[in-house]
Design a protein around this motif. Sequence first.
Motif, mmCIF file in Angstrom:
data_model
loop_
_atom_site.group_PDB
_atom_site.id
_atom_site.type_symbol
_atom_site.label_atom_id
_atom_site.label_comp_id
_atom_site.label_asym_id
_atom_site.label_seq_id
_atom_site.Cartn_x
_atom_site.Cartn_y
_atom_site.Cartn_z
ATOM 1 N N PRO A 193 -8.789 -22.549 5.968
ATOM 2 C CA PRO A 193 -8.135 -21.438 6.662
ATOM 3 C C PRO A 193 -9.161 -20.506 7.294
ATOM 4 C CG PRO A 193 -7.990 -21.181 4.274
ATOM 5 C CD PRO A 193 -8.509 -22.561 4.522
ATOM 6 N N VAL A 194 -8.798 -19.906 8.411
ATOM 7 C CA VAL A 194 -9.717 -18.985 9.076
ATOM 8 C C VAL A 194 -9.687 -17.605 8.433
ATOM 9 C CG1 VAL A 194 -9.477 -20.219 11.256
ATOM 10 C CG2 VAL A 194 -8.056 -18.200 10.829
ATOM 11 N N HIS A 195 -8.690 -17.384 7.586
ATOM 12 C CA HIS A 195 -8.573 -16.072 6.927
ATOM 13 C C HIS A 195 -7.784 -16.205 5.623
ATOM 14 C CE1 HIS A 195 -4.378 -15.086 8.862
ATOM 15 N NE2 HIS A 195 -4.397 -16.238 8.242
ATOM 16 N N THR A 196 -7.876 -15.148 4.830
ATOM 17 C CA THR A 196 -6.992 -14.971 3.681
ATOM 18 C C THR A 196 -6.369 -13.588 3.805
ATOM 19 O OG1 THR A 196 -8.418 -16.323 2.277
ATOM 20 C CG2 THR A 196 -6.821 -14.922 1.167
ATOM 21 N N VAL A 197 -5.067 -13.528 3.705
ATOM 22 C CA VAL A 197 -4.336 -12.262 3.782
ATOM 23 C C VAL A 197 -3.970 -11.823 2.372
ATOM 24 C CG1 VAL A 197 -2.121 -11.235 4.452
ATOM 25 C CG2 VAL A 197 -3.443 -12.576 6.113
ATOM 26 N N TYR A 198 -4.394 -10.607 2.011
ATOM 27 C CA TYR A 198 -4.094 -10.045 0.695
ATOM 28 C C TYR A 198 -2.980 -9.014 0.825
ATOM 29 C CZ TYR A 198 -8.117 -12.195 -1.537
ATOM 30 O OH TYR A 198 -8.987 -13.105 -2.059
ATOM 31 N N VAL A 199 -1.925 -9.181 0.013
ATOM 32 C CA VAL A 199 -0.801 -8.252 0.022
ATOM 33 C C VAL A 199 -0.565 -7.770 -1.409
ATOM 34 C CG1 VAL A 199 1.629 -7.915 0.565
ATOM 35 C CG2 VAL A 199 0.248 -9.481 1.961
ATOM 36 N N PRO A 200 -0.608 -6.455 -1.667
ATOM 37 C CA PRO A 200 -0.347 -5.956 -3.024
ATOM 38 C C PRO A 200 0.977 -6.475 -3.566
ATOM 39 C CG PRO A 200 -1.197 -4.201 -1.633
ATOM 40 C CD PRO A 200 -0.931 -5.376 -0.724
ATOM 41 N N ALA A 201 0.984 -6.845 -4.834
ATOM 42 C CA ALA A 201 2.161 -7.495 -5.420
ATOM 43 C C ALA A 201 3.411 -6.636 -5.333
ATOM 44 C CB ALA A 201 1.871 -7.852 -6.878
ATOM 45 N N ASP A 202 3.261 -5.317 -5.450
ATOM 46 C CA ASP A 202 4.435 -4.454 -5.416
ATOM 47 C C ASP A 202 5.021 -4.327 -4.014
ATOM 48 O OD1 ASP A 202 1.933 -3.038 -4.959
ATOM 49 O OD2 ASP A 202 3.140 -1.222 -4.785
ATOM 50 N N ARG A 203 4.288 -4.797 -2.995
ATOM 51 C CA ARG A 203 4.762 -4.725 -1.613
ATOM 52 C C ARG A 203 5.031 -6.102 -1.022
ATOM 53 N NH1 ARG A 203 0.206 -1.262 1.055
ATOM 54 N NH2 ARG A 203 -0.733 -0.908 -0.974
#
Length: 385
Positions: free
Chosen positions: A32-42
Amino acid sequence: MRVTTSHHVDGFEEVHAVQRARYPGAEPTWQPVHTVYVPADRFGAGTVAAWGDEALALAKAHLSGPGELAEVFGLPAVLATAVHERVLRKLATEPVEDLRVDFEDGYGVRPDEEDGHVEQAVEALAGMREAGTLPRRWGLRVKSFADGDPARSLRTLDGFVTGMVERAGELPTGFTVTFPKVIMESGLTQFAAFLRRLEEGLGLGRRLRFELQVEAPQTVLFLRGDLAETLGGRLAAAHFGVFDYTAALGLPPHEQRLDHPACDHARHVMQTAFAGTGVELSDGSLAASPASGSAADVRALWRRHAELVRHSLAHGFYQGWDMHPSHLVSRFATVYAFHLARYDSYRDRVHAWEERRAAGGGVLDEPATIKTLAAALRRADSVLG
């Protein structure tokens, strides 16, 4: 006349077997060209689609045509036309290639809520899998052992993986887990041992692997070629964490940036340690979003992010973190431009080598360069589709 009739090297077979196992030198495959991090509560089942919608709306509003893209990213007109079409298509069809539900820094400390957010994440991801919208890579980032509470980290991982297996009937392909802030090497062996127990307990038919985050100066000191081997082949990647790393070095806040020389040093150590091992490398992130929705602010953010992505690519880091939907636009625009700009010249040089002639401009390539050119073409093909 030869000195001896025996040219056997004692112990060579054993050493060479170790070399092949430790440094397989595998050819580039899709990464993958990136990794997207999203907080678990959101995070929810619609998060990836929402990111794509927001990124696509920004692109259409502020990059209405190839001319605008050429201006923002400094590309020639012909290249900008090809990149513009690809970016719009990508944002509409696959805006996120690699997803992490974050239970660490982006999430915070929520001892009474974390189990519930694990369940919510599992339900959302299982629903995405059923709908065919689960990214090709996906997983979670757990809390660090360095924070002094490994039980919380492992409880979340256990609940997440067990929940996905129970909900989906199996652990869908593409799963990985990110292990952050590693201060002591022993933490890696402890984490790998838990993955083995979890894998055996669930009767999984494949090996659970994880990503090491390089976020502390201490981590750099124990990176080496046999690390993946000592962890039983469970180490899939090493990701650089710019903000914790620069803070640990005592750099002033305005110098906590991905293109600081201290970060270059850490990345080069990561490259040196894992060259030829098959362990993937990823760079860090830009912790910024557009100051407003105005064209000036959005384009300023894109230009800065593109500078950092180009810096990563120039240093051989083909993946990075994206922390805001706006980053998807500049990520894909910069990556596509990088691979497309030299694709034809690389291909011509490989063909010239195969035909035993000089390439354009009288270039005489070395075998090692040809190998690199061929690898770059394979990587470009995997990125450009």
